[in-house]
Design an enzyme around this catalytic site. Structure first.
Site: not given
Length: 384
Positions: A185, A187, A211, A237, A287
């Protein structure tokens, strides 16, 4: 005809908001409308929607309720409104399933599978010591893991930062071998130039996906990042409707979408997003670093969506230091994991029974969770 007569909202630890909707004949549905760190704001949005659109109405008409909540306001979309709609929508599907004595996935077309694979988080916001943690989770039966790629990262950072991220992933891969999938991730912490460098450095260790390589407001650069790697790219997400996903699908750069059932309009909207993704040969991995109601909602979408391939879940995640997913359930076996999979629920509605007395007790505690604000070494604000 039954009608919606009452509702209650509960802010509970670690950082969740639960919605309870009741009908005249006593059927109760649960939803999880939350933006992590904005619980009180979403609470107010849910109250406004419930008071103006839902009370006194027939709970069966879910699509019509969704359209009225979304299109009834001149200003639409965004995390607060769509998360409020999402939690209400989850509760309405829970009620409808119970009224018809059927699991929600049966109302969505029935099973496309009997179980769904789940992955387990390792490490924290600032990842460290992930190799041994990975081996431990694999020994518990998980065959897929996810970890953060970096902590704070500057717009243009040093080779050492790239090297550290590469060494962490290499350590995990060495501990678990080639049969375990590892999601990484970013993020949204990483800028385009650093995302390209990171993607190239991590690729030899075969991540399952990278991700959110950039923030969603920079989704236009995803094709450029995809051109630098063969690693699948995942995002979604912080995207809240099928219209947010439309451009990403048309770009052709994303391989996995990750809509959140508590942020992207609930079961009704994510079911449509999943179908759109299938038509673009894009996989679905919802998610869900949230609570049991959100997870149950995800599992029903996973069950009925042919392109679902794995499910995030928050058991033992670093956020859940005070309460965890199973704490709020009467029967915790519904989320029992077997060899990295969770079985499809069989009970009506969402298939879970919420421990109402425990929810009420925990709602008396002060929660007020907010994500940390990180800063670079020069004092400027960093992406968390």
């Amino acid at each position: 005809m039954t009608e919606i007569t009452d509702y209650d909202l509960y802010e509970v630890p670690p950082r969740w908001l639960f919605l309870r909707i009741e009908t005249r004949d006593g059927v109760v549905g649960w939803g999880e409308p939350i933006v992590e760190g904005r619980a009180k704001t979403v609470n107010a949005a849910v109250e406004e929607l419930m008071d103006n659109y839902l009370l006194g109405k027939d709970p069966h008409r879910i699509e019509d309720h969704w359209q009225r909540m979304y299109r009834g306001g001149f200003y639409r979309g965004g995390p607060i409104l769509m998360s409020a709609i999402a939690g209400i929508d989850q509760a309405l599907w829970d009620i409808k399933g119970k009224l018809l004595d059927a699991p929600v996935y049966e109302l969505l077309g029935g099973r496309a599978r009997d179980r769904i694979r789940v992955y387990q988080w390792i490490g924290g916001d600032r990842p460290s010591e992930v190799g041994e943690a990975a081996a431990e989770k694999v020994s518990e039966g998980f065959s897929a893991l996810k970890m953060n790629a970096t902590s704070e990262i500057r717009r243009i950072d040093s080779p050492a930062v790239i090297q550290e991220a590469e060494e962490r992933l290499r350590s995990v891969r060495e501990h678990v071998g080639p049969d375990v999938d590892i999601g990484v991730d970013f993020h949204g912490r990483v800028t385009k130039p650093m995302a390209k460098r990171l993607a190239k450095a991590l690729e030899p260790h075969d991540p399952m996906f990278i991700e959110e390589p950039v923030l969603p407001e920079h989704n236009d650069v995803l094709p450029d990042i995809a051109a630098h790697t063969t690693t699948p790219i995942a995002t979604g997400e912080r995207m809240f409707s099928r219209w947010d996903f439309k451009d990403v699908f048309e770009q052709g750069a994303v391989d996995v979408i990750q809509p959140d059932l508590s942020h992207a309009g609930g079961i009704t909207e994510v079911n449509k997003i999943a179908a759109m993704a299938e038509s673009y040969d894009v996989a679905l991995a919802p998610h869900c670093p949230l609570g049991p109601i959100a997870l149950a909602s995800c599992i029903h979408i996973d069950t009925s969506s042919p392109n679902a391939f794995i499910q995030e879940q928050s058991l033992n995640i670093h956020y859940n230091q005070t309460n965890d997913v199973l704490d709020y359930l009467v029967d915790t076996d519904v989320f029992e994991y077997h060899n990295g999979y969770v079985d499809v629920p069989s009970a009506p509605g969402l298939g879970i029974e919420i421990n109402e007395s425990y929810v009420e007790e925990q709602a008396e505690r002060t929660v007020n969770w907010h994500n940390p604000v990180w800063r670079h070494d020069d004092g400027s604000v960093a992406e968390w």
